[in-house]
Design an enzyme around this catalytic site. Structure first.
Site, PDB file in Angstrom:
ATOM      1  N   MET A 299       8.122   2.234   1.937  1.00 24.27           N
ATOM      2  CA  MET A 299       8.711   3.277   2.776  1.00 24.27           C
ATOM      3  C   MET A 299       9.944   2.673   3.438  1.00 24.27           C
ATOM      4  SD  MET A 299       5.157   4.877   4.175  1.00 24.27           S
ATOM      5  CE  MET A 299       4.266   3.376   3.735  1.00 24.27           C
TER       6      MET A 299
ATOM      7  N   SER B 223      -5.915   1.736   2.384  1.00 24.10           N
ATOM      8  CA  SER B 223      -4.641   1.247   2.925  1.00 24.10           C
ATOM      9  C   SER B 223      -4.905   0.213   4.015  1.00 24.10           C
ATOM     10  CB  SER B 223      -3.837   2.392   3.532  1.00 24.10           C
ATOM     11  OG  SER B 223      -2.785   1.865   4.314  1.00 24.10           O
TER      12      SER B 223
ATOM     13  N   HIS C 171       3.479   0.363  -1.486  1.00 24.24           N
ATOM     14  CA  HIS C 171       4.173   1.627  -1.201  1.00 24.24           C
ATOM     15  C   HIS C 171       5.364   1.305  -0.307  1.00 24.24           C
ATOM     16  CE1 HIS C 171       3.764   5.755   1.057  1.00 24.24           C
ATOM     17  NE2 HIS C 171       4.901   5.674   0.379  1.00 24.24           N
TER      18      HIS C 171
ATOM     19  N   MET D 287       2.732  12.464  -0.988  1.00 20.78           N
ATOM     20  CA  MET D 287       2.328  12.170   0.385  1.00 20.78           C
ATOM     21  C   MET D 287       1.678  13.405   0.986  1.00 20.78           C
ATOM     22  SD  MET D 287       2.926   9.068   1.076  1.00 20.78           S
ATOM     23  CE  MET D 287       2.567   9.157   2.835  1.00 20.78           C
TER      24      MET D 287
ATOM     25  N   HIS E  75      -4.012  -0.628  -1.053  1.00 19.50           N
ATOM     26  CA  HIS E  75      -2.717   0.043  -0.884  1.00 19.50           C
ATOM     27  C   HIS E  75      -2.003  -0.651   0.268  1.00 19.50           C
ATOM     28  CE1 HIS E  75      -0.015   3.551  -1.104  1.00 19.50           C
ATOM     29  NE2 HIS E  75      -0.012   3.552   0.214  1.00 19.50           N
TER      30      HIS E  75
ATOM     31  N   ASP F 279      -1.899  10.316  -0.500  1.00 23.24           N
ATOM     32  CA  ASP F 279      -1.843   9.291   0.534  1.00 23.24           C
ATOM     33  C   ASP F 279      -1.579   9.929   1.892  1.00 23.24           C
ATOM     34  OD1 ASP F 279       0.504   6.508   1.007  1.00 23.24           O
ATOM     35  OD2 ASP F 279      -1.349   7.039   2.019  1.00 23.24           O
TER      36      ASP F 279
ATOM     37  N   ASP G 110       1.149  -0.644   2.688  1.00 28.18           N
ATOM     38  CA  ASP G 110       2.216   0.227   3.210  1.00 28.18           C
ATOM     39  C   ASP G 110       3.306  -0.592   3.867  1.00 28.18           C
ATOM     40  OD1 ASP G 110      -0.300   2.564   3.931  1.00 28.18           O
ATOM     41  OD2 ASP G 110       1.434   2.943   2.657  1.00 28.18           O
TER      42      ASP G 110
ATOM     43  N   MET H 130       6.840  -0.677   5.726  1.00 31.68           N
ATOM     44  CA  MET H 130       7.658   0.252   6.525  1.00 31.68           C
ATOM     45  C   MET H 130       8.789  -0.489   7.221  1.00 31.68           C
ATOM     46  SD  MET H 130       4.627   2.466   8.296  1.00 31.68           S
ATOM     47  CE  MET H 130       3.407   3.295   7.297  1.00 31.68           C
TER      48      MET H 130
ATOM     49  N   GLY I 143      -4.331  11.104   5.394  1.00 35.66           N
ATOM     50  CA  GLY I 143      -5.332  12.102   5.795  1.00 35.66           C
ATOM     51  C   GLY I 143      -6.386  12.357   4.744  1.00 35.66           C
TER      52      GLY I 143
HETATM   53  C1  DX5 Z   1       1.271   6.657   5.984  1.00 31.04           C
HETATM   54  C2  DX5 Z   1       0.795   5.673   4.924  1.00 31.04           C
HETATM   55  C3  DX5 Z   1      -0.623   5.957   4.520  1.00 31.04           C
HETATM   56  C4  DX5 Z   1      -1.591   5.663   5.608  1.00 31.04           C
HETATM   57  C5  DX5 Z   1      -2.965   6.109   5.201  1.00 31.04           C
HETATM   58  O1  DX5 Z   1       2.635   6.506   6.119  1.00 31.04           O
HETATM   59  O2  DX5 Z   1       1.601   5.762   3.779  1.00 31.04           O
HETATM   60  O3  DX5 Z   1      -0.971   5.128   3.398  1.00 31.04           O
HETATM   61  O4  DX5 Z   1      -1.630   4.338   5.892  1.00 31.04           O
HETATM   62  O5  DX5 Z   1      -3.244   7.143   6.029  1.00 31.04           O
HETATM   63  P1  DX5 Z   1      -4.720   7.482   6.521  1.00 31.04           P
HETATM   64  O6  DX5 Z   1      -5.080   6.463   7.558  1.00 31.04           O
HETATM   65  O7  DX5 Z   1      -4.592   8.867   7.048  1.00 31.04           O
HETATM   66  O8  DX5 Z   1      -5.594   7.387   5.290  1.00 31.04           O
HETATM   67 ZN    ZN Z   2       1.012   4.650   1.730  1.00 35.69          ZN
END
Ligand code: DX5
Ligand code: ZN
Length: 216
Positions: free
Chosen positions: A69, A9, A67, A138, A34, A176, A36, A38, A178
């Site tokens: 969000m 990501s 992705h 998630m 990936h 996705d 993200d 937001m 942790g």
């Molecule tokens: C969280 C995102 C994840 C994040 C990845 O809202 O959707 O893709 O960036 O998380 P970590 O850094 O924990 O891999």
């Molecule tokens: Zn994501």
């Protein structure tokens, strides 16, 4: 079982050096990134939008796994398709008609994914499983990278892997949040085949070794 896809990501990269982040992914021998997106409303954070994706597109051959969000993801399908996304994943919890949004994504020529937050009931996804190329479980509450993996989501992954087999479907099962050297293997054992890793990838002292540990 084929090796899983590892999709770093870009949220976890330096946002002033996205190109370097893409090169790091390519140098690790990976093929997906990936992205993200937001809106500060569906999740309590703002990341980046279609213009960034469009400007990165000609600079990389990576598969853009986007992705969304967003509270209203349907309003942005055209913009991210134009920007060069190859895959758009939208949340079951967002304020839109999921069936219509998935149809719009596919009409735009993109792969369509459905996402669910960690506290979601995977049975809510059942009506859409035959219409998607990817299901995203998630493993953190979305909004920020670097959070702790939520192990209870493994039950949802197992449920969706069982449904995939029982229905003869072939959607990807993505996780996705942790995901690291240990939790990624737990997800893989539960049936996940597409592992998003932001923090664990970009902070890894040896990124190729990190990837090898997840894909061996
Ligand atoms: C969280 C995102 C994840 C994040 C990845 O809202 O959707 O893709 O960036 O998380 P970590 O850094 O924990 O891999
Ligand atoms: Zn994501």
């Amino acid at each position: 079982m084929p090796a899983p896809v590892v999709a770093p990501s870009l949220l976890a990269a330096n946002h002033g050096e996205f190109i370097a982040g893409l090169h790091a992914i390519e140098e690790a021998g990976l093929t997906w990134v990936h992205l993200d997106i937001m809106d500060g409303h569906f999740v309590p954070n703002i990341s980046f939008g279609p213009q960034v994706v469009a400007d990165l597109r000609p600079r990389s051959k990576l598969h853009f796994d986007v992705h969304l969000m967003l509270t209203h993801p349907d309003r942005f399908v055209a913009a991210f398709a134009k920007a060069g996304a190859e895959r758009l994943t939208v949340h079951i919890e967002a304020a839109h008609d999921m069936g219509q949004t998935l149809a719009a994504i596919k009409a735009a020529g993109l792969k369509a994914g459905i996402a669910m937050n960690p506290d979601g009931d995977p049975r809510r996804l059942l009506p859409y499983l035959a219409s998607v190329d990817l299901v995203l479980c998630m493993t953190v509450f979305p909004g920020f990278g670097g959070q702790a993996f939520i192990p209870s989501v493994l039950d949802s992954i197992r449920f969706l892997a069982t449904e995939r087999r029982a229905r003869g479907l072939d959607y990807r099962l993505e996780v996705d949040g942790g995901v690291n050297a240990e939790t990624g293997l737990l997800c893989r054992a539960a049936g996940a085949d597409t592992l998003v890793a932001g923090t664990a990838f970009f902070k890894a002292p040896d990124r190729k070794a990190f990837v090898a540990g997840l894909t061996a």
